[in-house]
Design a protein around this motif. Structure first.
Motif, PDB file in Angstrom:
ATOM      1  N   TRP A  66       1.058  -1.128  -0.109  1.00 59.10           N
ATOM      2  CA  TRP A  66       0.050   0.027   0.136  1.00 59.10           C
ATOM      3  C   TRP A  66       0.923   0.793   0.138  1.00 59.10           C
ATOM      4  O   TRP A  66       0.414   2.299  -0.654  1.00 59.10           O
ATOM      5  CB  TRP A  66      -1.389  -0.040   1.059  1.00 59.10           C
ATOM      6  N   LEU A  67       1.707   1.165   0.763  1.00 59.87           N
ATOM      7  CA  LEU A  67       3.085   2.433   1.108  1.00 59.87           C
ATOM      8  C   LEU A  67       3.706   2.623  -0.605  1.00 59.87           C
ATOM      9  O   LEU A  67       3.728   3.538  -0.974  1.00 59.87           O
ATOM     10  CB  LEU A  67       4.128   2.102   2.232  1.00 59.87           C
ATOM     11  N   GLU A  68       3.736   1.844  -1.258  1.00 59.84           N
ATOM     12  CA  GLU A  68       5.206   1.820  -2.341  1.00 59.84           C
ATOM     13  C   GLU A  68       3.763   1.975  -3.406  1.00 59.84           C
ATOM     14  O   GLU A  68       4.329   2.935  -4.537  1.00 59.84           O
ATOM     15  CB  GLU A  68       5.908  -0.077  -2.769  1.00 59.84           C
ATOM     16  N   SER A  69       2.873   1.722  -3.285  1.00 58.71           N
ATOM     17  CA  SER A  69       1.469   2.302  -4.847  1.00 58.71           C
ATOM     18  C   SER A  69       1.777   3.622  -4.472  1.00 58.71           C
ATOM     19  O   SER A  69       0.951   4.103  -5.127  1.00 58.71           O
ATOM     20  CB  SER A  69       0.779   1.714  -4.416  1.00 58.71           C
ATOM     21  N   LEU A  70       1.399   4.547  -3.254  1.00 57.53           N
ATOM     22  CA  LEU A  70       0.937   5.659  -3.104  1.00 57.53           C
ATOM     23  C   LEU A  70       2.380   6.682  -3.400  1.00 57.53           C
ATOM     24  O   LEU A  70       1.781   7.715  -3.598  1.00 57.53           O
ATOM     25  CB  LEU A  70       0.701   6.150  -1.670  1.00 57.53           C
ATOM     26  N   LYS A  71       4.111   6.107  -3.639  1.00 55.84           N
ATOM     27  CA  LYS A  71       4.795   6.493  -4.029  1.00 55.84           C
ATOM     28  C   LYS A  71       4.841   7.108  -5.668  1.00 55.84           C
ATOM     29  O   LYS A  71       4.764   6.541  -6.792  1.00 55.84           O
ATOM     30  CB  LYS A  71       5.814   6.297  -3.753  1.00 55.84           C
ATOM     31  N   TYR A  72       4.600   8.082  -5.587  1.00 58.70           N
ATOM     32  CA  TYR A  72       5.120   8.946  -8.110  1.00 58.70           C
ATOM     33  C   TYR A  72       7.016   8.194  -7.932  1.00 58.70           C
ATOM     34  O   TYR A  72       7.492   8.958  -7.575  1.00 58.70           O
ATOM     35  CB  TYR A  72       5.289  10.341  -7.787  1.00 58.70           C
ATOM     36  N   LYS A  73       6.122   7.258  -8.829  1.00 59.64           N
ATOM     37  CA  LYS A  73       7.250   7.111  -9.783  1.00 59.64           C
ATOM     38  C   LYS A  73       7.500   7.388 -10.910  1.00 59.64           C
ATOM     39  O   LYS A  73       6.421   7.920 -11.841  1.00 59.64           O
ATOM     40  CB  LYS A  73       7.264   4.967  -9.969  1.00 59.64           C
ATOM     41  N   CYS A  74       9.079   7.352 -11.933  1.00 62.29           N
ATOM     42  CA  CYS A  74       8.733   7.335 -13.090  1.00 62.29           C
ATOM     43  C   CYS A  74       8.270   6.784 -14.484  1.00 62.29           C
ATOM     44  O   CYS A  74       8.658   5.838 -14.035  1.00 62.29           O
ATOM     45  CB  CYS A  74      10.164   7.678 -13.417  1.00 62.29           C
ATOM     46  N   HIS A  75       7.994   7.177 -15.432  1.00 64.49           N
ATOM     47  CA  HIS A  75       7.330   6.268 -16.099  1.00 64.49           C
ATOM     48  C   HIS A  75       8.159   5.690 -17.008  1.00 64.49           C
ATOM     49  O   HIS A  75       8.071   4.473 -17.761  1.00 64.49           O
ATOM     50  CB  HIS A  75       6.282   7.014 -17.081  1.00 64.49           C
ATOM     51  N   PHE A  76       9.608   6.217 -17.103  1.00 65.28           N
ATOM     52  CA  PHE A  76      10.349   5.357 -17.931  1.00 65.28           C
ATOM     53  C   PHE A  76      10.807   4.510 -16.811  1.00 65.28           C
ATOM     54  O   PHE A  76      11.391   3.330 -17.645  1.00 65.28           O
ATOM     55  CB  PHE A  76      11.489   6.723 -18.673  1.00 65.28           C
ATOM     56  N   CYS A  77      12.114   4.825 -15.903  1.00 68.41           N
ATOM     57  CA  CYS A  77      12.574   4.022 -15.357  1.00 68.41           C
ATOM     58  C   CYS A  77      12.278   3.349 -13.929  1.00 68.41           C
ATOM     59  O   CYS A  77      13.052   2.790 -13.043  1.00 68.41           O
ATOM     60  CB  CYS A  77      14.968   5.159 -15.105  1.00 68.41           C
ATOM     61  N   ARG A  78      10.980   3.721 -13.647  1.00 64.17           N
ATOM     62  CA  ARG A  78      10.572   3.247 -12.415  1.00 64.17           C
ATOM     63  C   ARG A  78      10.960   3.480 -11.209  1.00 64.17           C
ATOM     64  O   ARG A  78      11.101   3.380 -10.259  1.00 64.17           O
ATOM     65  CB  ARG A  78      10.282   1.946 -12.475  1.00 64.17           C
ATOM     66  N   ASN A  79      11.955   4.739 -11.209  1.00 66.78           N
ATOM     67  CA  ASN A  79      12.985   4.994  -9.948  1.00 66.78           C
ATOM     68  C   ASN A  79      11.897   6.491  -9.184  1.00 66.78           C
ATOM     69  O   ASN A  79      10.281   6.730  -9.662  1.00 66.78           O
ATOM     70  CB  ASN A  79      13.853   6.576 -10.405  1.00 66.78           C
ATOM     71  N   VAL A  80      11.790   6.646  -7.709  1.00 63.52           N
ATOM     72  CA  VAL A  80      10.813   7.390  -7.137  1.00 63.52           C
ATOM     73  C   VAL A  80      10.880   8.485  -7.458  1.00 63.52           C
ATOM     74  O   VAL A  80      12.295   8.459  -7.831  1.00 63.52           O
ATOM     75  CB  VAL A  80      10.579   6.632  -5.724  1.00 63.52           C
ATOM     76  N   LEU A  81      10.000   9.805  -8.021  1.00 62.49           N
ATOM     77  CA  LEU A  81      10.284  10.806  -7.913  1.00 62.49           C
ATOM     78  C   LEU A  81      10.175  11.488  -6.608  1.00 62.49           C
ATOM     79  O   LEU A  81      10.072  11.262  -6.064  1.00 62.49           O
ATOM     80  CB  LEU A  81       8.675  11.507  -8.702  1.00 62.49           C
TER      81      LEU A  81
END
Length: 78
Positions: free
Chosen positions: A10-25
């Motif tokens: 649940w907490l991981e799904s709330l983090k915004y991630k980059c569409h290209f490399c999937r790093n946390v924004l």
């Protein structure tokens, strides 16, 4: 044990991630116009890997949209 795994997901799904490399924004520092927009509930985020910039909800608006965002991200992973 299952409860803690669901909590982490649940907490991981709330983090915004980059569409290209999937790093946390990461948040862009507030200044000028962005300070006013942050009060309204939007903020600029960037990827430290590919420097992609995104405007995403923050603060009170993020709390309102969090359940929908989390469900969308969990369904998208499956």
């Amino acid at each position: 044990m299952s409860k803690s795994k669901e909590s982490r997901q649940w907490l991981e799904s709330l983090k915004y991630k980059c569409h290209f490399c999937r790093n946390v924004l990461l948040k862009v520092p507030l200044s000028g116009l962005w300070l006013i927009l942050a009060v309204l509930g939007v903020r600029c985020w960037y990827c430290p890997h590919c420097f992609e910039m995104r405007i995403r909800p923050c603060g009170w608006l993020r709390l309102v949209l969090a359940p929908f965002w989390a469900v969308f991200n969990m369904l998208r992973r499956q």
